[in-house]
Motif scaffolding. Structure first.
Motif, mmCIF file in Angstrom:
data_model
loop_
_atom_site.group_PDB
_atom_site.id
_atom_site.type_symbol
_atom_site.label_atom_id
_atom_site.label_comp_id
_atom_site.label_asym_id
_atom_site.label_seq_id
_atom_site.Cartn_x
_atom_site.Cartn_y
_atom_site.Cartn_z
ATOM 1 N N LYS A 16 0.922 -1.081 0.116
ATOM 2 C CA LYS A 16 0.042 -0.054 -0.100
ATOM 3 C C LYS A 16 0.917 1.372 -0.116
ATOM 4 O O LYS A 16 0.620 2.291 -0.808
ATOM 5 N N SER A 20 0.980 3.774 -3.042
ATOM 6 C CA SER A 20 0.505 5.148 -2.900
ATOM 7 C C SER A 20 1.584 6.168 -2.966
ATOM 8 O O SER A 20 1.380 7.562 -2.772
ATOM 9 N N ILE A 109 -15.121 9.325 -1.334
ATOM 10 C CA ILE A 109 -13.806 9.390 -1.542
ATOM 11 C C ILE A 109 -13.266 10.664 -1.812
ATOM 12 O O ILE A 109 -12.214 10.987 -1.157
ATOM 13 N N GLU A 127 -3.390 7.508 -0.402
ATOM 14 C CA GLU A 127 -4.226 6.337 -0.276
ATOM 15 C C GLU A 127 -5.585 6.608 -0.843
ATOM 16 O O GLU A 127 -6.386 5.773 -1.180
ATOM 17 N N LYS A 131 -7.589 4.447 -3.575
ATOM 18 C CA LYS A 131 -8.816 4.178 -3.412
ATOM 19 C C LYS A 131 -9.739 4.389 -4.573
ATOM 20 O O LYS A 131 -10.490 3.760 -4.990
ATOM 21 N N GLU A 134 -9.105 2.519 -7.688
ATOM 22 C CA GLU A 134 -9.687 1.047 -7.326
ATOM 23 C C GLU A 134 -11.083 0.969 -7.377
ATOM 24 O O GLU A 134 -11.786 -0.131 -7.767
ATOM 25 N N LYS A 135 -12.043 1.935 -7.004
ATOM 26 C CA LYS A 135 -13.215 1.981 -6.780
ATOM 27 C C LYS A 135 -14.120 1.820 -8.300
ATOM 28 O O LYS A 135 -15.102 1.350 -8.465
#
Length: 212
Positions: A16, A20, A109, A127, A131, A134-135
């Motif tokens: 992670k 990031s 987000i 991060e 996200k 990724e979403k």
């Protein structure tokens, strides 16, 4: 917690931080530090590092030590091309689904990203950036696409080292572009969403190339 579970926990945390961009290319990963941070044995940390090396995220030095792998110019170009293929394709699927719940998640987000920036918690902002992308992939519900994206270990191109003014401009542009993509999805404006995402990826590639 079992040793293999601890190794996986270390793996997820380091991965992670690398993706990031909180751990940049060339940084040394010290086993003892990560063992203390995760409360794991050095054996578990070493196992995690070996897994990360297998995924081409870290490498071991000739004289020992584990280091975050640096990206080459070709890496940046390859990742940029892959991101466009996967993320534009995913966005196109989202337009067919018209999932209001997903749009709300993306908005939250965006709010989280902006809140992190305003508090100067830039690691959290990075991060939140990961996200967001990724979403978009997860929102397709396509298990093969999701697996392909995750297995590709796609890193952020934004928030590279540089002047604080330049970094803040990058954070602001990122937050604005994310929000524009969500609003276009909300308004069923495919062209706006497509143009903004491509611009977003182009800008990220340009920033990354300057730092390689």
């Amino acid at each position: 917690m079992k040793e293999d579970s601890l190794a996986y926990k270390v793996y997820l945390e380091v991965r992670k931080k690398i993706l990031s961009n909180q751990l940049v290319g060339g940084v040394r990963l010290v086993e003892s530090n990560w063992a203390k941070k995760i409360n794991a044995s050095r054996v578990a940390v070493r196992e995690a590092f070996m897994r990360l090396a297998g995924e081409n995220l870290v490498e071991f030095g000739e004289k020992g030590g584990c280091f975050v792998k640096r990206m080459t110019l070709q890496d940046v170009k390859d990742i940029r091309e892959l991101r466009e293929l996967l993320e534009v394709g995913a966005l196109k699927i989202l337009f067919t689904k018209k999932n209001k719940a997903l749009i709300k998640e993306l908005e939250l987000i965006c709010d989280d990203f902006n809140a992190m920036v305003s508090k100067e918690y830039y690691g959290g902002a990075c991060e939140a950036d990961i996200k967001f992308h990724e979403k978009i992939i997860e929102g397709t519900g396509n298990s093969r696409l999701i697996a392909m994206y995750n297995n590709s270990n796609i890193p952020l191109f934004h928030m590279k080292l540089g002047t604080m003014i330049r970094q803040m401009e990058d954070y602001q542009d990122t937050g604005k572009e994310h929000r524009e993509i969500v609003n276009a999805l909300k308004q069923d404006d495919w062209q706006k969403a497509y143009d903004t995402l491509v611009k977003h990826l182009d800008r990220g590639e340009h920033e990354a190339l300057e730092m390689v």
